[in-house]
Design a protein around this motif. Structure first.
Motif, mmCIF file in Angstrom:
data_model
loop_
_atom_site.group_PDB
_atom_site.id
_atom_site.type_symbol
_atom_site.label_atom_id
_atom_site.label_comp_id
_atom_site.label_asym_id
_atom_site.label_seq_id
_atom_site.Cartn_x
_atom_site.Cartn_y
_atom_site.Cartn_z
ATOM 1 N N LEU A 178 0.828 -1.200 0.000
ATOM 2 C CA LEU A 178 0.000 0.000 0.000
ATOM 3 C C LEU A 178 0.863 1.251 0.000
ATOM 4 N N ALA A 179 2.019 1.175 0.626
ATOM 5 C CA ALA A 179 2.914 2.326 0.700
ATOM 6 C C ALA A 179 3.794 2.479 -0.533
ATOM 7 N N SER A 180 4.047 1.372 -1.241
ATOM 8 C CA SER A 180 5.048 1.424 -2.309
ATOM 9 C C SER A 180 4.529 1.121 -3.713
ATOM 10 N N SER A 181 3.365 0.496 -3.845
ATOM 11 C CA SER A 181 2.900 0.029 -5.152
ATOM 12 C C SER A 181 1.644 0.780 -5.603
ATOM 13 N N GLU A 182 1.771 1.554 -6.674
ATOM 14 C CA GLU A 182 0.612 2.243 -7.242
ATOM 15 C C GLU A 182 -0.354 1.245 -7.865
ATOM 16 N N ARG A 183 0.172 0.166 -8.430
ATOM 17 C CA ARG A 183 -0.682 -0.878 -9.004
ATOM 18 C C ARG A 183 -1.576 -1.493 -7.922
ATOM 19 N N PHE A 184 -1.017 -1.713 -6.746
ATOM 20 C CA PHE A 184 -1.770 -2.283 -5.636
ATOM 21 C C PHE A 184 -2.855 -1.306 -5.181
ATOM 22 N N ARG A 185 -2.507 -0.022 -5.088
ATOM 23 C CA ARG A 185 -3.484 0.979 -4.657
ATOM 24 C C ARG A 185 -4.606 1.123 -5.677
ATOM 25 N N ARG A 186 -4.282 1.019 -6.976
ATOM 26 C CA ARG A 186 -5.323 1.088 -8.002
ATOM 27 C C ARG A 186 -6.285 -0.086 -7.873
ATOM 28 N N ALA A 187 -5.744 -1.273 -7.607
ATOM 29 C CA ALA A 187 -6.597 -2.454 -7.455
ATOM 30 C C ALA A 187 -7.507 -2.307 -6.235
ATOM 31 N N GLU A 188 -6.989 -1.720 -5.160
ATOM 32 C CA GLU A 188 -7.800 -1.502 -3.965
ATOM 33 C C GLU A 188 -8.962 -0.551 -4.278
ATOM 34 N N MET A 205 -0.263 -10.471 -5.517
ATOM 35 C CA MET A 205 0.779 -9.514 -5.144
ATOM 36 C C MET A 205 1.183 -9.690 -3.687
ATOM 37 N N ILE A 206 0.195 -9.962 -2.831
ATOM 38 C CA ILE A 206 0.490 -10.207 -1.422
ATOM 39 C C ILE A 206 1.376 -11.442 -1.276
ATOM 40 N N LYS A 207 1.033 -12.509 -1.980
ATOM 41 C CA LYS A 207 1.805 -13.743 -1.913
ATOM 42 C C LYS A 207 3.234 -13.527 -2.402
ATOM 43 N N ALA A 208 3.385 -12.811 -3.522
ATOM 44 C CA ALA A 208 4.721 -12.536 -4.055
ATOM 45 C C ALA A 208 5.532 -11.677 -3.095
ATOM 46 N N GLU A 209 4.870 -10.717 -2.450
ATOM 47 C CA GLU A 209 5.567 -9.844 -1.503
ATOM 48 C C GLU A 209 6.038 -10.625 -0.288
ATOM 49 N N ILE A 210 5.209 -11.554 0.192
ATOM 50 C CA ILE A 210 5.613 -12.390 1.328
ATOM 51 C C ILE A 210 6.820 -13.240 0.947
ATOM 52 N N GLU A 211 6.776 -13.847 -0.246
ATOM 53 C CA GLU A 211 7.892 -14.677 -0.697
ATOM 54 C C GLU A 211 9.155 -13.844 -0.874
ATOM 55 N N ARG A 212 8.998 -12.625 -1.395
ATOM 56 C CA ARG A 212 10.159 -11.734 -1.562
ATOM 57 C C ARG A 212 10.774 -11.383 -0.216
ATOM 58 N N GLU A 213 9.927 -11.094 0.759
ATOM 59 C CA GLU A 213 10.415 -10.732 2.083
ATOM 60 C C GLU A 213 11.130 -11.896 2.749
ATOM 61 N N VAL A 214 10.568 -13.106 2.595
ATOM 62 C CA VAL A 214 11.209 -14.299 3.147
ATOM 63 C C VAL A 214 12.551 -14.536 2.474
ATOM 64 N N GLY A 215 12.609 -14.354 1.142
ATOM 65 C CA GLY A 215 13.862 -14.519 0.418
ATOM 66 C C GLY A 215 14.908 -13.512 0.837
ATOM 67 N N THR A 216 14.484 -12.271 1.044
ATOM 68 C CA THR A 216 15.410 -11.228 1.485
ATOM 69 C C THR A 216 15.970 -11.540 2.856
ATOM 70 N N ALA A 217 15.102 -12.024 3.745
ATOM 71 C CA ALA A 217 15.540 -12.377 5.094
ATOM 72 C C ALA A 217 16.536 -13.533 5.048
#
Length: 254
Positions: free
Chosen positions: A146-156, A216-228
């Motif tokens: 919500l803070a970083s993705s305009e695509r996500f905010r448009r979908a909301e 997008m939520i699922k991909a973001e969770i996977e990205r965060e886990v990968g970064t960690a």
């Protein structure tokens, strides 16, 4: 307390239940109770509207007492019913009465569309627990997107726009039908229009907004886990080197 009991207590609430309960309590019960009282028990229009206002009135008062905040949808339904009561006092036309019944859909639809200009559209309260599954990781991913993705905010915003448009369209069709079709036809057709509008909104908003947001939520969770994981892997050699350094220094001194 056993580990199994702890896991059960920490389990988040079903997101489907979280999404539907506010809509059922704040909108479904008042609307259903109005028709049950008027059609099933023979209450007059004024009496049926009055008693159907009890639930949103109690919800509004309870929200104010409990959290010192007003439940927006409950207050909205309450205002619509109060306006309906005032209209019923001065109106005796059956067609006007039927047209008035669409006031809930139109008012809620307009309010949803107007909320698109705010930071939190009205339908977000039901959308968020659905796409995040109510999990802490999902909620955190929602906040980041919500803070970083305009695509996500448009979908909301699109999700609320679809629901607001569906409810407003249903209202217009019911008003047109109330003045152009026989009254006995609109008694059942009005309910059909409401059900169709809700089903279409669920399908279109689900496919056009909820499902992409869920991915997008699922991909973001996977990205965060990968970064960690990458951070942890990078930190391990550094920690090993730091632990080995004192021993190396002692060996050098000998």
């Amino acid at each position: 307390m056993s580990q199994q009991q702890s896991v059960t207590e920490d389990k988040p609430a079903n997101p489907l239940v979280q999404s539907l309960v506010p809509l059922i309590v704040d909108a479904g019960i008042p609307i259903a109770s109005y028709y049950v009282l008027s059609d099933g028990f023979g209450f007059g229009t004024v009496a049926a509207l009055g008693w159907s206002s009890v639930v949103p009135a109690l919800r509004t008062v309870w929200s104010l007492v409990r959290s010192r905040a007003v439940n927006g949808l409950a207050l909205l339904i309450l205002v619509v019913n109060v306006v309906g009561l005032a209209t019923s006092v001065v109106a005796g036309d059956a067609r006007l009465m039927m047209a008035k019944d669409s006031a809930v859909s139109s008012t809620v639809g307009i309010a949803i569309l107007l909320s698109l200009r705010s930071r939190r559209p009205l339908m977000t309260a039901g959308l968020k627990p659905w796409v995040t599954k109510g999990s802490p990781a999902g909620n955190a991913a929602w906040d980041r997107l919500l803070a970083s993705s305009e695509r996500f905010r448009r979908a909301e915003r699109r999700f609320s726009a679809i629901w607001g448009g569906a409810l407003l369209t249903e209202c217009v069709l019911k008003v047109i039908g109330a003045y152009t079709l026989p009254v006995h036809t609109m008694v059942w057709l009005g309910t059909v229009l409401t059900v169709v509008a809700i089903l279409l909104a669920m399908v279109i908003a689900g496919g056009g907004s909820a499902e992409p947001m869920e991915k997008m939520i699922k991909a973001e969770i996977e990205r965060e886990v990968g970064t960690a994981s990458d951070t942890e892997e990078t930190a391990r050699p550094a920690a090993a080197a730091a632990n080995a350094a004192p021993g190396a220094a002692v060996g050098s001194a000998d």
